[in-house]
Scaffold this motif. Structure first.
Motif, PDB file in Angstrom:
ATOM      1  N   PRO A 200      21.710  39.340  32.181  1.00 60.29           N
ATOM      2  CA  PRO A 200      21.590  37.963  32.690  1.00 60.29           C
ATOM      3  C   PRO A 200      20.314  37.240  32.270  1.00 60.29           C
ATOM      4  N   LEU A 201      19.262  37.970  31.969  1.00 59.44           N
ATOM      5  CA  LEU A 201      17.984  37.329  31.629  1.00 59.44           C
ATOM      6  C   LEU A 201      17.319  38.156  30.544  1.00 59.44           C
ATOM      7  N   THR A 202      17.015  37.515  29.420  1.00 56.87           N
ATOM      8  CA  THR A 202      16.390  38.265  28.329  1.00 56.87           C
ATOM      9  C   THR A 202      14.890  38.408  28.575  1.00 56.87           C
ATOM     10  N   ILE A 203      14.300  39.329  27.839  1.00 52.87           N
ATOM     11  CA  ILE A 203      12.858  39.554  28.016  1.00 52.87           C
ATOM     12  C   ILE A 203      12.068  38.318  27.629  1.00 52.87           C
ATOM     13  N   ILE A 204      12.485  37.645  26.581  1.00 46.80           N
ATOM     14  CA  ILE A 204      11.783  36.432  26.151  1.00 46.80           C
ATOM     15  C   ILE A 204      11.837  35.381  27.245  1.00 46.80           C
ATOM     16  N   GLN A 205      12.980  35.227  27.890  1.00 43.76           N
ATOM     17  CA  GLN A 205      13.099  34.256  28.974  1.00 43.76           C
ATOM     18  C   GLN A 205      12.255  34.665  30.184  1.00 43.76           C
ATOM     19  N   MET A 206      12.180  35.955  30.423  1.00 42.33           N
ATOM     20  CA  MET A 206      11.339  36.443  31.500  1.00 42.33           C
ATOM     21  C   MET A 206       9.873  36.097  31.227  1.00 42.33           C
ATOM     22  N   LEU A 207       9.442  36.240  29.980  1.00 42.15           N
ATOM     23  CA  LEU A 207       8.080  35.891  29.618  1.00 42.15           C
ATOM     24  C   LEU A 207       7.834  34.388  29.759  1.00 42.15           C
ATOM     25  N   ALA A 208       8.899  33.597  29.564  1.00 41.27           N
ATOM     26  CA  ALA A 208       8.758  32.150  29.748  1.00 41.27           C
ATOM     27  C   ALA A 208       8.344  31.828  31.179  1.00 41.27           C
ATOM     28  N   VAL A 209       8.866  32.618  32.131  1.00 40.66           N
ATOM     29  CA  VAL A 209       8.479  32.421  33.534  1.00 40.66           C
ATOM     30  C   VAL A 209       7.047  32.872  33.753  1.00 40.66           C
ATOM     31  N   ASP A 210       6.718  34.092  33.325  1.00 42.43           N
ATOM     32  CA  ASP A 210       5.401  34.658  33.593  1.00 42.43           C
ATOM     33  C   ASP A 210       4.290  33.919  32.860  1.00 42.43           C
ATOM     34  N   LEU A 211       4.540  33.598  31.596  1.00 43.26           N
ATOM     35  CA  LEU A 211       3.498  33.003  30.765  1.00 43.26           C
ATOM     36  C   LEU A 211       3.405  31.494  30.936  1.00 43.26           C
ATOM     37  N   GLY A 212       4.549  30.851  31.095  1.00 41.98           N
ATOM     38  CA  GLY A 212       4.541  29.396  31.082  1.00 41.98           C
ATOM     39  C   GLY A 212       4.715  28.739  32.431  1.00 41.98           C
TER      40      GLY A 212
ATOM     41  N   ILE B 187       4.556  38.836  23.632  1.00 42.19           N
ATOM     42  CA  ILE B 187       3.574  39.575  24.434  1.00 42.19           C
ATOM     43  C   ILE B 187       2.157  39.313  23.918  1.00 42.19           C
ATOM     44  N   LEU B 188       2.012  39.259  22.602  1.00 41.80           N
ATOM     45  CA  LEU B 188       0.702  38.938  22.042  1.00 41.80           C
ATOM     46  C   LEU B 188       0.253  37.531  22.463  1.00 41.80           C
ATOM     47  N   ALA B 189       1.224  36.611  22.549  1.00 43.62           N
ATOM     48  CA  ALA B 189       0.897  35.262  23.018  1.00 43.62           C
ATOM     49  C   ALA B 189       0.417  35.297  24.469  1.00 43.62           C
ATOM     50  N   VAL B 190       1.064  36.158  25.281  1.00 43.85           N
ATOM     51  CA  VAL B 190       0.638  36.317  26.671  1.00 43.85           C
ATOM     52  C   VAL B 190      -0.822  36.779  26.715  1.00 43.85           C
ATOM     53  N   ILE B 191      -1.144  37.800  25.906  1.00 39.12           N
ATOM     54  CA  ILE B 191      -2.507  38.338  25.883  1.00 39.12           C
ATOM     55  C   ILE B 191      -3.498  37.266  25.445  1.00 39.12           C
ATOM     56  N   LEU B 192      -3.149  36.536  24.385  1.00 38.92           N
ATOM     57  CA  LEU B 192      -4.052  35.536  23.820  1.00 38.92           C
ATOM     58  C   LEU B 192      -4.311  34.401  24.811  1.00 38.92           C
ATOM     59  N   VAL B 193      -3.232  33.826  25.336  1.00 44.03           N
ATOM     60  CA  VAL B 193      -3.390  32.690  26.255  1.00 44.03           C
ATOM     61  C   VAL B 193      -4.139  33.107  27.505  1.00 44.03           C
ATOM     62  N   ASN B 194      -3.746  34.260  28.072  1.00 43.23           N
ATOM     63  CA  ASN B 194      -4.385  34.714  29.301  1.00 43.23           C
ATOM     64  C   ASN B 194      -5.863  35.030  29.067  1.00 43.23           C
ATOM     65  N   GLY B 195      -6.172  35.701  27.960  1.00 43.41           N
ATOM     66  CA  GLY B 195      -7.554  36.052  27.672  1.00 43.41           C
ATOM     67  C   GLY B 195      -8.427  34.828  27.447  1.00 43.41           C
ATOM     68  N   LEU B 196      -7.931  33.863  26.655  1.00 42.55           N
ATOM     69  CA  LEU B 196      -8.711  32.656  26.397  1.00 42.55           C
ATOM     70  C   LEU B 196      -8.921  31.850  27.669  1.00 42.55           C
ATOM     71  N   PHE B 197      -7.864  31.758  28.496  1.00 43.85           N
ATOM     72  CA  PHE B 197      -7.993  30.992  29.730  1.00 43.85           C
ATOM     73  C   PHE B 197      -8.989  31.668  30.672  1.00 43.85           C
ATOM     74  N   ALA B 198      -8.923  32.998  30.804  1.00 39.71           N
ATOM     75  CA  ALA B 198      -9.831  33.727  31.689  1.00 39.71           C
ATOM     76  C   ALA B 198     -11.279  33.560  31.225  1.00 39.71           C
ATOM     77  N   TYR B 199     -11.495  33.636  29.899  1.00 42.26           N
ATOM     78  CA  TYR B 199     -12.851  33.476  29.363  1.00 42.26           C
ATOM     79  C   TYR B 199     -13.367  32.062  29.633  1.00 42.26           C
ATOM     80  N   TRP B 200     -12.508  31.086  29.381  1.00 37.99           N
ATOM     81  CA  TRP B 200     -12.927  29.702  29.618  1.00 37.99           C
ATOM     82  C   TRP B 200     -13.250  29.471  31.077  1.00 37.99           C
ATOM     83  N   GLN B 201     -12.437  30.019  31.985  1.00 36.83           N
ATOM     84  CA  GLN B 201     -12.650  29.818  33.408  1.00 36.83           C
ATOM     85  C   GLN B 201     -13.929  30.497  33.888  1.00 36.83           C
TER      86      GLN B 201
END
Length: 899
Positions: A701-713, A93-107
């Motif tokens: 059927p789907l773990t939270i980590i795998q769910m984040l793989a869809v949303d984040l990646g 989740i922290l990776a989601v915050i970091l990647v999303n925040g950096l990308f939004a700032y850059w954009q």
């Protein structure tokens, strides 16, 4: 002894001497040296929000706060119940915050730089005397001692001392707060102590309302009066657009929905006697699954790319949120000259001695001499340089008249003595000249304004009294010429007594001249596009009503026999209710309209609930440009004041560019809906596995980590690509959307949550149970979190969701048009996104780091064929729905119903 008085107290010669300048300005060498000494003529950048603060803001908005809480709960849960995978969840989740925040700032940073770069396409220009010649330079190159030429509509680029002034009035409200224009003259002013009150100074930040003048610069940049108070008077605050309000509302709605679902699932888990920490993990997963992390960067990307596409189509956006507002435009109030027409005037006909004649037949004989002299002399043109030669520069109409009349300038002694400048209220101008030893006043203007000033008529070279029958003949000639689409001007003159002041009374009427300004190529097609798109176009012009109607017919704006034509003077005494009722007329033109009356029309349209775009080029157009939802200034012919008041600037002054900009604005809103449909679709196949797990007692059927793989990646880049789609061909075949229409509509929710999402959930669960069945799993049997069969089954479930999203990104390109109707090359970012999505999926499934991080394992390669077929089946089902919709909608419309 040096003169230490202020330049305002000095005579013109003393002021020039104290600044080391002359009437002819500086030399290039002097200007270059002073530019190094004093620096560019621009204000220092106002302190903006620090970059670290802007970066921090990307990690503290509403979405991010929800994710911070989720990450904190996960890491806290790891301390209470180790070994449950909570720390991986928290880190993810922290990776989601970091990647999303950096990308939004850059954009956002990239979009801001793009807008700044586009603004540089239109730097403020100023006419400067250098090396004895008039040049047009960027105002940033001005230095103290430069002699500049200013006219009505120009912003004053630096603090100046007037050398000459003709009927010059200035709007100094930006400095003094006084809204009434103030007169300025070139005489020395030792009486006033305050700089702001001195009548021979023009200060930076003010604007010329009327007249013209020549001035010498004595302060530039931060040394000007405006520069010294700029940091106190300027503000960076911006009003929210509809899109910004809608994004804020949507963010809160989705975040609250995600939090609510998380709490519900937490309660359901406890009710079914699941372990406390397991229930908390599921709740966190539900929250993360429902937060659209890519929403904010997608909005910025979509607006920025639309802005850059608009610039390539000759429309410069000054405020980013204005892009989306354009898409809701319902009415365009447009000028005629230069926007609808080419602003390349030629003299076609003239009326003299009781008959209309072609321009080619004009001679320099006694009968035509005064009319031709008037056309050649009554102007405000300036001499400039082009390719090393002296040429006239200025208004295209005056250029055409000067060219037409110059054959009559056979005098050797000609001197310009003064000018009564054109004014939007007077609608005429006059010059006084000394011609062969005699003083003359030449006047030109609208016939209905000039004729009342005349009491004599020139007929066959002789002056005779102007009879009523002559006035009627002139009015009939004017109407006949205007019916041919000509712009008609009346010309009059009189000989002045040596000591008499120049008064525009008792004139001798010389004749009429009709000029033709052809419509721009492509305007008729643009008008047709507006009509097909449900956008009203109302011509608001200062020209004669017959001329306006003739041009309107030529471009297809008017088709009926008797359109409604309203004169500006009729608006003065019209009640608000009358005007709003009048605006319902299907074909409506406004002629002989002043800038004040133009603003009345704009405000009346706004009161009717219309989203109004209005064009303007003059200083008097600023109120209408500011009051409209979208103010559009002319980039070529527009004044600095008009450009400052506008939201958009037409780089080519072409009406068709407005329509292109509206098309891009509509596409922004549509693209954001495509993005929402795409990302919300995957929420359902991420939610349903938890319902199945809780209600049916099967392995998750789907773990939270795998769910984040869809949303984040895997989902992020394809979603961004949908936000950057170009306008589709049909976007201008639909009526404007209501201004208050919600971004997250019921149609978007139904398509994502009730149709595409459930289908993806079904195929992903089918693949999950198929892998378990092939591994001989028995219903009710427990499976460890690290058993190979369980890892393969969850990996297959994940792969099915991602494969379905690969197909989904293509069917989401339009809610009703088939996917194959779009060119495969029209959106390269889409292919990049799909390629990255597939590559990430393969890394997650087969690479050791991916398997370790996301708890995956490789499954039977033959299963890929089934997954691909099922994903295509989802796409075919959606295309089937579109086909039924296309067949059903025409029938519904034929039955008179509305959707």
């Amino acid at each position: 002894m040096t003169d230490d008085r202020h330049v305002a107290e000095q005579s013109i010669a003393e002021a020039l001497r104290s600044l080391g300048s002359s009437e002819l300005g500086l030399t290039s060498a002097q200007a270059g040296h002073r530019l190094q000494e004093y620096g560019p003529n621009r204000l220092a950048e106002i302190a903006q929000e620090a970059r670290w603060r802007r970066l921090l803001r990307e990690f503290t908005h509403f979405f991010a706060i929800i994710l911070w809480i989720a990450a904190g709960l996960a890491l806290f849960a790891e301390t209470r119940s180790p070994g449950q995978g909570m720390w991986q969840l928290g880190i993810a989740i922290l990776a989601v915050i970091l990647v999303n925040g950096l990308f939004a700032y850059w954009q956002e940073h990239r979009a801001g730089r793009a807008i700044d770069a586009l603004r540089e396409l239109l730097p403020q220009q100023v006419k400067v005397m250098r090396d004895g010649q008039m040049l047009t330079l960027a105002s940033a190159q001005l230095v103290p001692g430069d002699v500049i030429l200013l006219e009505a509509g120009d912003n004053v680029p630096a603090d100046c001392r007037l050398l000459t002034a003709q009927d010059l009035r200035v709007d100094a409200s930006t400095l003094t707060g006084e809204s009434l224009p103030q007169a300025r003259s070139a005489a020395a002013d030792p009486e006033h102590d305050l700089v702001l009150e001195r009548r021979n100074l023009l200060l930076a930040g003010t604007a010329l309302v009327s007249g013209e003048g020549r001035a010498v610069v004595f302060a530039t940049g931060m040394q000007t009066e405006f520069g010294q108070i700029a940091r106190l008077t300027q503000t960076a605050s911006k009003s929210e657009s509809h899109l910004q309000e809608e994004i804020r509302r949507l963010s809160r709605l989705v975040a609250l929905l995600a939090s609510g679902l998380g709490l519900v699932f937490f309660g359901v888990g406890l009710a079914l006697e699941l372990p406390f920490w397991a229930s908390l993990m599921f709740a966190i997963g539900i929250i993360v699954a429902n937060v659209p992390e890519g929403l904010m960067p997608t909005v910025t990307l979509s607006l920025a790319m639309a802005t850059q596409r608009m610039a390539r189509r000759h429309a410069l956006i000054r405020h980013l949120p204005a892009v989306e507002t354009l898409g809701a435009t319902t009415v365009i109030c447009t000028d005629k000259t230069g926007t609808i027409t080419q602003n390349r005037m030629t003299v076609r006909q003239f009326y003299l001695d009781g008959r209309v004649q072609d321009a080619a037949s004009a001679s320099s004989g006694p009968a035509e001499r005064q009319l031709l002299r008037n056309a050649a002399l009554c102007h405000s043109l300036k001499v400039g340089q082009r390719e090393g030669q002296a040429v006239w520069q200025g208004d295209p109409m005056e250029l055409a008249l000067a060219e037409f009349g110059r054959r009559a300038l056979d005098c050797s002694d000609l001197k310009l003595l003064g000018m009564i400048a054109f004014d939007a209220d007077r609608r005429r101008m006059s010059v006084t000249v000394e011609l062969d030893g005699q003083r003359w006043l030449f006047c030109k203007g609208a016939p209905e304004v000039v004729l009342p000033l005349c009491d004599c008529l020139e007929h066959e070279g002789q002056v005779c009294p102007l009879a009523e029958s002559d006035r009627l003949a002139f009015e009939q000639a004017q109407q006949a010429m205007a019916d041919r689409g000509l712009r008609v001007l009346a010309f009059a003159c009189k000989r002045l007594d040596p000591d008499a002041p120049p008064a525009e009374q008792g004139l001798t009427l010389s004749g009429l001249i009709g000029l033709h300004d052809p419509p721009r190529p492509g305007v008729a097609e643009a008008i047709g596009r507006c009509q097909a798109a449900g956008i009203r176009v109302i011509m608001v012009t200062g020209d004669h009503p017959h001329t306006a109607v003739a041009i309107a017919r030529e471009i297809g704006l008017v088709r009926s026999e008797h359109p409604r034509v309203i004169l500006g003077e009729s608006l003065r005494g019209m009640a608000a209710a009358q005007l709003q009722t009048l605006l319902e007329s299907p074909e409506l033109l406004f002629a002989r309209v002043s800038a004040e009356q133009k603003a009345l029309v704009v405000n009346a349209l706004k009161h009717k609930g219309e989203i109004v775009a209005v064009t303007g080029d003059g200083v008097n157009d600023a109120p209408a440009l500011k009051s409209a939802h979208i103010g559009i200034a002319m980039g070529l012919s527009g004044t600095d004041v008009a450009k400052s008041a506008a939201d958009m600037i037409l780089l080519d002054d072409h009406f068709a560019s407005i329509v292109n900009a509206i098309e891009e604005g509509r596409a922004v809103f549509e693209n954001l809906r495509k993005f929402l449909t795409y990302i919300l679709t995957s929420n359902i196949p991420e939610l349903v596995p938890y319902l199945v797990y809780v209600l049916l007692g099967v392995p998750l059927p789907l773990t939270i980590i795998q769910m984040l793989a869809v949303d984040l990646g895997t989902d992020l880049l394809p979603a961004l690509a949908l936000g950057a789609e170009r306008p589709d061909a049909a976007v201008m075949q639909r009526p404007p959307r209501p201004a208050a229409e919600r971004l997250l509509s019921w149609g978007v929710l139904a398509r994502a949550y009730l149709w595409l999402g459930p289908m993806q959930a079904v195929i992903s669960l089918f693949v999950f149970f198929l892998v378990l069945q092939q591994g001989r799993w028995q219903w009710g049997a427990a499976l460890g979190a690290h058993e190979p069969l369980y890892l393969q089954a969850t990996t297959a479930c994940l792969a099915a969701i991602v494969a379905a999203q690969v197909v989904n990104v293509f069917v989401c390109r339009h809610p009703s048009a088939p996917a194959w109707s779009f060119s495969l090359r029209s959106n390269r970012l889409l292919w990049l996104g799909v390629g990255v999505e597939i590559a990430l999926l393969l890394l997650i499934v087969y690479s050791p780091p991916g398997q370790w991080l996301f708890s995956t394992a490789g499954f039977d390669p033959a299963l890929w064929w089934l997954i691909g077929a099922l994903a295509v089946l989802v796409g075919l089902a959606e295309e089937g729905r579109k086909w039924l919709f296309r067949r059903w909608r025409p029938r519904q419309q034929a039955g008179g119903s509305r959707d």
